[in-house]
Design a protein around this motif. Sequence first.
Motif, PDB file in Angstrom:
ATOM      1  N   ALA A 113     -53.737  47.208  52.975  1.00 58.67           N
ATOM      2  CA  ALA A 113     -54.773  47.047  51.952  1.00 58.67           C
ATOM      3  C   ALA A 113     -54.265  46.191  50.800  1.00 58.67           C
ATOM      4  CB  ALA A 113     -55.225  48.420  51.448  1.00 58.67           C
ATOM      5  N   GLN A 166     -69.027  48.152  52.850  1.00 56.66           N
ATOM      6  CA  GLN A 166     -68.483  49.272  52.098  1.00 56.66           C
ATOM      7  C   GLN A 166     -67.016  49.500  52.432  1.00 56.66           C
ATOM      8  OE1 GLN A 166     -71.294  52.176  54.241  1.00 56.66           O
ATOM      9  NE2 GLN A 166     -69.506  53.474  53.889  1.00 56.66           N
ATOM     10  N   GLN A 167     -66.303  50.034  51.464  1.00 53.28           N
ATOM     11  CA  GLN A 167     -64.896  50.344  51.666  1.00 53.28           C
ATOM     12  C   GLN A 167     -64.780  51.617  52.487  1.00 53.28           C
ATOM     13  OE1 GLN A 167     -62.561  51.117  48.106  1.00 53.28           O
ATOM     14  NE2 GLN A 167     -60.812  50.056  48.980  1.00 53.28           N
ATOM     15  N   ARG A 176     -69.251  40.222  49.938  1.00 47.33           N
ATOM     16  CA  ARG A 176     -70.561  40.486  49.324  1.00 47.33           C
ATOM     17  C   ARG A 176     -71.149  39.218  48.704  1.00 47.33           C
ATOM     18  NH1 ARG A 176     -67.602  45.330  47.374  1.00 47.33           N
ATOM     19  NH2 ARG A 176     -68.173  47.037  48.776  1.00 47.33           N
ATOM     20  N   LEU A 229     -63.782  42.670  50.438  1.00 48.32           N
ATOM     21  CA  LEU A 229     -65.199  43.033  50.456  1.00 48.32           C
ATOM     22  C   LEU A 229     -65.975  42.344  49.339  1.00 48.32           C
ATOM     23  CD1 LEU A 229     -64.862  46.845  51.224  1.00 48.32           C
ATOM     24  CD2 LEU A 229     -65.818  45.106  52.744  1.00 48.32           C
ATOM     25  N   GLU A 230     -65.352  42.206  48.175  1.00 47.75           N
ATOM     26  CA  GLU A 230     -66.032  41.530  47.070  1.00 47.75           C
ATOM     27  C   GLU A 230     -66.384  40.090  47.442  1.00 47.75           C
ATOM     28  OE1 GLU A 230     -67.259  42.354  44.016  1.00 47.75           O
ATOM     29  OE2 GLU A 230     -67.049  44.356  44.873  1.00 47.75           O
ATOM     30  N   ASN A 237     -55.744  42.476  49.786  1.00 45.53           N
ATOM     31  CA  ASN A 237     -56.262  42.299  48.429  1.00 45.53           C
ATOM     32  C   ASN A 237     -55.579  41.123  47.738  1.00 45.53           C
ATOM     33  OD1 ASN A 237     -58.291  44.286  48.159  1.00 45.53           O
ATOM     34  ND2 ASN A 237     -56.748  45.881  47.851  1.00 45.53           N
ATOM     35  N   ASP A 280     -64.144  47.941  55.465  1.00 48.55           N
ATOM     36  CA  ASP A 280     -62.788  47.417  55.308  1.00 48.55           C
ATOM     37  C   ASP A 280     -62.079  48.274  54.265  1.00 48.55           C
ATOM     38  OD1 ASP A 280     -61.534  44.436  56.169  1.00 48.55           O
ATOM     39  OD2 ASP A 280     -60.518  45.404  54.497  1.00 48.55           O
ATOM     40  N   ILE A 281     -60.742  48.302  54.319  1.00 46.56           N
ATOM     41  CA  ILE A 281     -60.000  49.074  53.318  1.00 46.56           C
ATOM     42  C   ILE A 281     -59.629  48.248  52.099  1.00 46.56           C
ATOM     43  CG2 ILE A 281     -59.073  50.748  54.956  1.00 46.56           C
ATOM     44  CD1 ILE A 281     -56.432  49.218  54.924  1.00 46.56           C
ATOM     45  N   ALA A 282     -59.808  46.920  52.170  1.00 45.50           N
ATOM     46  CA  ALA A 282     -59.395  46.040  51.077  1.00 45.50           C
ATOM     47  C   ALA A 282     -60.608  45.650  50.236  1.00 45.50           C
ATOM     48  CB  ALA A 282     -58.699  44.799  51.624  1.00 45.50           C
ATOM     49  N   GLU A 283     -60.703  46.193  49.045  1.00 42.44           N
ATOM     50  CA  GLU A 283     -61.883  45.984  48.205  1.00 42.44           C
ATOM     51  C   GLU A 283     -62.041  44.525  47.770  1.00 42.44           C
ATOM     52  OE1 GLU A 283     -65.352  46.508  46.388  1.00 42.44           O
ATOM     53  OE2 GLU A 283     -64.345  48.043  47.605  1.00 42.44           O
ATOM     54  N   GLN A 284     -60.942  43.817  47.538  1.00 40.53           N
ATOM     55  CA  GLN A 284     -61.048  42.416  47.124  1.00 40.53           C
ATOM     56  C   GLN A 284     -61.628  41.544  48.239  1.00 40.53           C
ATOM     57  OE1 GLN A 284     -60.559  41.245  43.974  1.00 40.53           O
ATOM     58  NE2 GLN A 284     -60.372  43.434  43.557  1.00 40.53           N
TER      59      GLN A 284
END
Length: 251
Positions: free
Chosen positions: A25, A118-119, A103, A99-100, A29, A93-97
């Motif tokens: 993750a 979604q995370q 999106r 996903l951003e 990120n 996915d586990i990596a929020e960056q």
Amino acid sequence: MSSSAQKPPIVPYQHSKLSKKAQVAQMFNEIAGRYDLLNRLLSAGIDVQWRRKAIRLLADIQPQHILDVATGTADVALMLARQYPQAQITGVDIAEQMLELGRRKVAEAHLDSRIILQQADAEALPFPDHAFDAVMVAFGVRNFENLQAGLKEMLRVLKPGGKAVILEFSQPESFPVKQLYHLYFRYITPMIGKWLAHHREAYAYLPASVSAFPYGQRMIDLLTEIGYQQVICRKYTLGICSVYCGYKKQS
């Protein structure tokens, strides 16, 4: 204890005390902003063709609800939405960056109503049993901390008769492709990653994780043991990449 059980996990940061999951993750990120560019560059764009071929393997079931595991920046989710205009896509996915960025791409494509990102942890999916007609994962399963747990979760959320498609790097076995492949992956890929992403660890982890992955017949056997039916493997580009397909048993 078997020799395979004694091997330490392949991780991005050799001196970190974090779990593999946490390290993966962190790594994604950190490289999120250059991820798409490096994918196209390192594969000379052929990764797009691999994804398209894998996505077309869902055509026999014409899925209405698709789960894209390890969706990253939503490349596959967007392709799925365009290939199957009747489908709703959920990407995790586990990596929020990552996903951003995904999106933003979804919003720019005006597909917000059909793609939800979604995370979530692939080894503990936050969905009920039998929730999806299809599960797709591209270049993500070798990053699972527990491969069997992730594959079991994917099977759990599939509807009876549903289909899983797994796209992943493998290892060519013919001369001289094998030798050139290892030279490129072991030396050139980390160098490019260091120059362009300023993150040598991520692109040194890539060949190490591919080398440790149970590709080919070993992966077919693992999927069959877990419970997938009619498992097949197709090799792309002289064995550099493979796609695995399997169904969930009809109830």
